[in-house]
Scaffold this active site. Sequence first.
Site, short mmCIF file in Angstrom:
data_model
loop_
_atom_site.label_atom_id
_atom_site.label_comp_id
_atom_site.label_asym_id
_atom_site.label_seq_id
_atom_site.Cartn_x
_atom_site.Cartn_y
_atom_site.Cartn_z
N SER A 97 -24.98 2.72 -20.47
CA SER A 97 -24.67 2.15 -18.98
C SER A 97 -26.02 1.58 -18.50
O SER A 97 -26.89 2.51 -17.99
CB SER A 97 -24.05 2.97 -18.05
OG SER A 97 -23.88 2.38 -16.82
N TYR A 108 -3.85 12.35 1.93
CA TYR A 108 -3.14 11.74 0.79
C TYR A 108 -2.10 12.60 0.35
O TYR A 108 -1.06 12.32 0.15
CB TYR A 108 -4.07 11.16 -0.31
CG TYR A 108 -3.36 10.60 -1.44
CD1 TYR A 108 -3.16 9.26 -1.52
CD2 TYR A 108 -2.97 11.45 -2.43
CE1 TYR A 108 -2.37 8.62 -2.39
CE2 TYR A 108 -2.53 10.58 -3.68
CZ TYR A 108 -2.17 9.25 -3.53
OH TYR A 108 -1.42 8.89 -4.71
N ASP A 159 -4.28 -0.69 -11.03
CA ASP A 159 -5.59 -1.04 -11.29
C ASP A 159 -5.87 -1.73 -12.51
O ASP A 159 -6.31 -3.01 -12.97
CB ASP A 159 -6.61 -0.22 -10.89
CG ASP A 159 -6.61 0.49 -9.60
OD1 ASP A 159 -5.78 -0.18 -8.83
OD2 ASP A 159 -7.30 1.41 -9.14
N ASP A 200 3.38 2.37 -4.80
CA ASP A 200 3.29 2.38 -6.09
C ASP A 200 3.81 3.84 -6.75
O ASP A 200 4.78 3.54 -7.55
CB ASP A 200 1.94 2.11 -6.73
CG ASP A 200 1.06 3.34 -6.20
OD1 ASP A 200 1.12 4.04 -5.05
OD2 ASP A 200 -0.33 3.87 -6.89
N GLY A 234 -17.11 2.99 -6.65
CA GLY A 234 -16.55 3.79 -5.57
C GLY A 234 -16.26 3.05 -4.32
O GLY A 234 -15.99 3.67 -3.31
N GLU A 239 0.68 -1.19 -0.06
CA GLU A 239 -0.14 0.12 0.12
C GLU A 239 0.86 1.32 0.11
O GLU A 239 1.87 1.58 0.94
CB GLU A 239 -0.94 -0.03 1.32
CG GLU A 239 -2.38 0.36 0.90
CD GLU A 239 -3.06 -0.63 0.03
OE1 GLU A 239 -3.05 -0.25 -1.17
OE2 GLU A 239 -3.33 -1.63 0.26
N HIS A 240 0.70 2.25 -1.09
CA HIS A 240 1.30 3.39 -0.81
C HIS A 240 2.64 3.08 -1.48
O HIS A 240 3.75 4.00 -1.16
CB HIS A 240 1.31 4.23 0.25
CG HIS A 240 -0.08 5.04 0.33
ND1 HIS A 240 -0.44 6.39 0.18
CD2 HIS A 240 -1.16 4.53 0.89
CE1 HIS A 240 -1.42 6.52 0.19
NE2 HIS A 240 -2.24 5.58 0.75
N SER A 254 -13.88 -0.38 -10.06
CA SER A 254 -14.97 -0.38 -11.11
C SER A 254 -14.48 0.58 -12.23
O SER A 254 -14.82 0.53 -13.32
CB SER A 254 -16.20 0.09 -10.83
OG SER A 254 -16.35 1.51 -10.31
N SER A 255 -13.85 1.56 -12.02
CA SER A 255 -13.19 2.34 -12.94
C SER A 255 -12.12 1.80 -13.84
O SER A 255 -12.48 1.93 -15.17
CB SER A 255 -12.64 3.66 -12.33
OG SER A 255 -11.43 3.41 -11.35
P1 ADP Z 1 -13.70 2.66 -7.94
O1 ADP Z 1 -12.84 2.49 -9.16
O2 ADP Z 1 -13.09 2.41 -6.55
O3 ADP Z 1 -15.15 1.69 -8.29
P2 ADP Z 1 -14.00 5.30 -8.74
O4 ADP Z 1 -14.46 6.50 -8.35
O5 ADP Z 1 -12.55 5.40 -9.28
O6 ADP Z 1 -14.41 4.13 -7.94
O7 ADP Z 1 -15.07 4.80 -10.28
C1 ADP Z 1 -16.24 4.68 -10.10
C2 ADP Z 1 -16.90 5.49 -11.30
O8 ADP Z 1 -16.54 4.84 -12.34
C3 ADP Z 1 -18.42 5.46 -11.12
O9 ADP Z 1 -18.87 6.54 -10.36
C4 ADP Z 1 -18.88 5.68 -12.60
O10 ADP Z 1 -18.48 7.16 -13.07
C5 ADP Z 1 -17.66 4.90 -13.31
N1 ADP Z 1 -18.06 3.46 -13.57
C6 ADP Z 1 -17.82 2.17 -13.32
N2 ADP Z 1 -18.28 1.15 -13.59
C7 ADP Z 1 -19.54 2.00 -14.51
C8 ADP Z 1 -20.55 1.12 -15.15
N3 ADP Z 1 -20.67 0.06 -15.15
N4 ADP Z 1 -21.29 2.11 -15.93
C9 ADP Z 1 -20.95 3.44 -15.80
N5 ADP Z 1 -20.12 4.01 -15.08
C10 ADP Z 1 -19.32 3.23 -14.32
MG MG Z 2 -11.09 3.82 -9.30
#
Ligand code: ADP
Ligand code: MG
Length: 418
Positions: free
Chosen positions: A92, A245, A196, A61, A146, A58-59, A151-152
């Site tokens: 989406s 951070y 990631d 990178d 989030g 962690e930290h 997910s990003s």
């Molecule tokens: P994390 O990566 O930890 O989930 P982030 O804030 O970096 O959090 O990314 C989340 C954002 O990515 C969501 O708020 C959205 O904008 C986008 N996102 C992720 N998955 C999807 C999806 N399936 N459809 C649309 N947007 C998405």
């Molecule tokens: Mg993210």
Amino acid sequence: MAAGFKSGWYTVKLFSGFVLRGHFAMENVSVIKQLHLERTGTAPEMFLAPGRVNLIGEHTDYADGFVMPAAIDFATIAAISPRADKQAVVYSKNFSEEVERPLDGIGTRGSHHWSDYPLGVLAILQQEGMAVPGFDLTLYGDVPLGAGLSSSASIEVAAMLAMLHVAGVSLPPEKVAQLCQRAENQYVGAPCGIMDQFVSCCGAADHALLLDCRSLQYRLAPIPKHLSIVICNTMVKHSHAGGEYVTRRVEVEEGTAVLRGHRPEIRLLRDATVEDLEKWGHEMRPDVLKRCRHIITENIRTVAAADALEANDLALLGRLMAEAHISYRDDFEASCKEADVMVELAWKQPGCVGARLTGGGFGGCTVNLVESAKAEKFAAVIAMEYENATGIHPEIYLSYASAGAHAIEEAANTGAER
Ligand code: ADP
Ligand code: MG
């Protein structure tokens, strides 16, 4: 795996109030395929990219050090088909929203909207000189948004594989990861590292991925098949996290400069040793010394953790994860009381091999390696005791190390047989 499912994956199963399990079944892929067909009248090609969890490192990178994440079985699916016109049309299912843009109107910066992620990917491919034609793209992910499970990165990588397909271009996964990181850094405007996207692209079923953030060389370390990755969401993210951070980055740079003054070859803490710290740490402010000690020792622990997995020494792995948590808590001071409660509860549970706070700190998720046979009980007990201790209802995700991004037709035998 249920009979009749050709190649694994994809159903989000809510099997109790607090536990989410990944593992999309093939029928969910069919749902997205059908949705795309209804929207566009065209059968799509389908791609999948996983989220991730960092097991240790962690930290490290931004110090050019080591991280060891695993891809998880929560993922984003992208369904794509080319269009005859020069429009990018992105839908989406998570947001039930469509965005349409002309290919020559993507620009270089996003607008703080979910579509920044796929459009950012398109912008970067265009900057790279790739002729992406007009397309319809349907996206759906079960990575909690989030929650720190990236997910990003999963939406970026899934979208990039899809767009590369319609452009008729194939790139090595390492390159896809780098381009997706650029999309997030430049177009979305989030200053993330490479971890990631890298593990979303290069992860492997039943393996963690030890990544050297300087060279981008990596090796896969086997996670025994009888272990699950249980991710416990504290449901808190303390609001000072962003400011802290920045402070940590400044402190780490300050400490690095002290060491560099004695050994100019120390570019970043990756190049420093515990002995360097013993010799010159007294020249640092006490907090700065602690931050540097976390990073220098975390790099050692992360490589040792990969070795422990390779040697199947789970007791050592568990100790390293515990030491990592304590270092994160006491030296880096990036934990919080809820995360400490969650981790300390985990350490006491039968079948728990290792547990620590994962991610940027000040809340978010803990990562736990747990014997699969005991994982559901583990989740139930942690959920109950965490809520008793904090009054907060957690979410718990049962997962396992999964394959990196791929076309869905290629999904067979990628670890879905559970
Ligand atoms: P994390 O990566 O930890 O989930 P982030 O804030 O970096 O959090 O990314 C989340 C954002 O990515 C969501 O708020 C959205 O904008 C986008 N996102 C992720 N998955 C999807 C999806 N399936 N459809 C649309 N947007 C998405
Ligand atoms: Mg993210």
